[in-house]
Design a protein around this motif. Structure first.
Motif, PDB file in Angstrom:
ATOM      1  N   ARG A 265      43.026  47.537  40.124  1.00  0.00           N
ATOM      2  CA  ARG A 265      41.828  47.101  40.850  1.00  0.00           C
ATOM      3  C   ARG A 265      42.228  45.975  41.784  1.00  0.00           C
ATOM      4  N   LEU A 266      41.385  45.678  42.773  1.00  0.00           N
ATOM      5  CA  LEU A 266      41.698  44.619  43.731  1.00  0.00           C
ATOM      6  C   LEU A 266      41.699  43.253  43.065  1.00  0.00           C
ATOM      7  N   ARG A 267      40.704  42.977  42.251  1.00  0.00           N
ATOM      8  CA  ARG A 267      40.652  41.703  41.532  1.00  0.00           C
ATOM      9  C   ARG A 267      41.468  41.846  40.256  1.00  0.00           C
ATOM     10  N   ALA A 268      42.746  41.503  40.388  1.00  0.00           N
ATOM     11  CA  ALA A 268      43.705  41.808  39.326  1.00  0.00           C
ATOM     12  C   ALA A 268      44.072  40.597  38.474  1.00  0.00           C
ATOM     13  N   GLY A 269      43.294  39.528  38.577  1.00  0.00           N
ATOM     14  CA  GLY A 269      43.648  38.308  37.864  1.00  0.00           C
ATOM     15  C   GLY A 269      43.590  38.424  36.357  1.00  0.00           C
ATOM     16  N   ASP A 270      42.726  39.303  35.843  1.00  0.00           N
ATOM     17  CA  ASP A 270      42.577  39.449  34.394  1.00  0.00           C
ATOM     18  C   ASP A 270      42.984  40.858  33.972  1.00  0.00           C
ATOM     19  N   PRO A 271      44.227  41.035  33.502  1.00  0.00           N
ATOM     20  CA  PRO A 271      44.678  42.377  33.119  1.00  0.00           C
ATOM     21  C   PRO A 271      43.999  42.906  31.862  1.00  0.00           C
ATOM     22  N   MET A 272      43.217  42.061  31.172  1.00  0.00           N
ATOM     23  CA  MET A 272      42.560  42.503  29.944  1.00  0.00           C
ATOM     24  C   MET A 272      41.132  42.974  30.195  1.00  0.00           C
ATOM     25  N   ARG A 273      40.685  42.971  31.449  1.00  0.00           N
ATOM     26  CA  ARG A 273      39.318  43.412  31.756  1.00  0.00           C
ATOM     27  C   ARG A 273      39.271  44.931  31.804  1.00  0.00           C
TER      28      ARG A 273
END
Length: 291
Positions: A133-141
């Motif tokens: 996904r574009l907002r990749a800051g949280d890989p646990m989402r």
């Protein structure tokens, strides 16, 4: 639906045999076993596979797309696989409940087409490029996404039948997005499930000599095959700009623009543009098909 039966497919070029055997051992240790395991030798022989594994030796390397289609067709011939799990030959399943979790997911949702694993290195870290996904800051989402990771994923066999499988001509790069767009256009869901982990060495895709050329060529093919006409030039213009801004290698840039020109000149398969409601669905999922 009845309990989905999981089959496993692994591609190899024969140069990672210790890693491949370790992966197959982790597959064998799953608490809900796979009904079939197929290993495709992409232009290589397959010595020393476990007895329970079906080997398919190809005379030439058909690439990721072609090799995975061979594996899919072989598993289809058995007639007892409902969900196909593709795994990289240098990956490792570090938990024993992966196939059970996958069967649970598909049992609960008849329109689940694709499940993307989380890719993590030996320290447990996930590279930003491995978050689909574009907002990749949280890989646990966890959640629905518009593409998936080639290294570890599950595919509904009915979804593969409906979409026609992998795009053979792509060989390597963007084949996942091509398949995901076709699946979403036909009403299937693509789920990123970070609790499903494939351990994989930390790498860069640019380690492959053909990376820049095929990335550009296949990007053009994606647009030509699937995007409504007004969106194709916008999509390609955005990616050309991003590539120029990000790439530090002049040789890489030359190869990229050479691949771009190749994509314009050649065909990656028939054109079947997605519906505008699919464009809207991709946009609502966080990735409009212009980037």
């Amino acid at each position: 639906m009845s309990r989905p039966r999981v089959g496993v497919a692994v591609l190899t070029m024969g140069d990672r045999m210790p890693e491949l055997l370790a992966l197959l051992d982790s597959v064998a240790k799953q608490d809900e076993p796979a009904v079939r395991v197929v290993v495709v030798g992409n232009g290589t022989a397959l010595p020393g596979l476990p007895q329970s594994v079906t080997g398919v030796e190809l005379e030439e390397n058909l690439g990721v797309s072609g090799g995975r289609n061979v594996a899919w067709h072989r598993l289809r011939e058995f007639g007892d696989v409902d969900v196909l799990v593709d795994l990289d030959d240098d990956g490792l399943l570090i938990e024993a409940d992966v196939f059970r979790r996958i069967a649970d997911l598909y049992e609960a949702d008849a329109r689940l087409g694709i499940v993307s694993f989380r890719i993590a290195d030996e320290t447990g870290a996930t590279q930003r490029r491995h978050v689909p996904r574009l907002r990749a800051g949280d890989p646990m989402r966890r959640g629905l996404v518009t593409t998936f990771l080639g290294g570890g994923h599950a595919l509904s066999m009915p979804m593969l039948e409906e979409t026609g499988g992998w795009p053979d001509a792509f060989f390597f790069t963007h084949e996942e997005t091509d398949l995901a767009w076709r699946a979403i256009d036909r009403g299937w869901d693509v789920l990123y499930e970070p609790q499903l982990v494939l351990q994989h060495p930390r790498t860069s895709p640019a380690r492959h000599a053909v990376y820049y050329r095929m990335t550009a060529r296949n990007r053009v093919w994606l647009a030509k095959r699937h995007l409504p006409a007004p969106l194709a030039p916008l999509y390609l213009g955005v990616w050309a700009g991003l590539t120029v801004a990000r790439t530090r290698s002049l040789a890489g840039l030359r190869a990229w623009f050479g691949g771009f020109a190749e994509g314009v000149r050649t065909s990656g398969g028939p054109r079947r543009p997605m519906r505008w409601r699919t464009v809207w669905r991709l946009t609502r999922l966080g990735r409009p098909p212009v980037i």
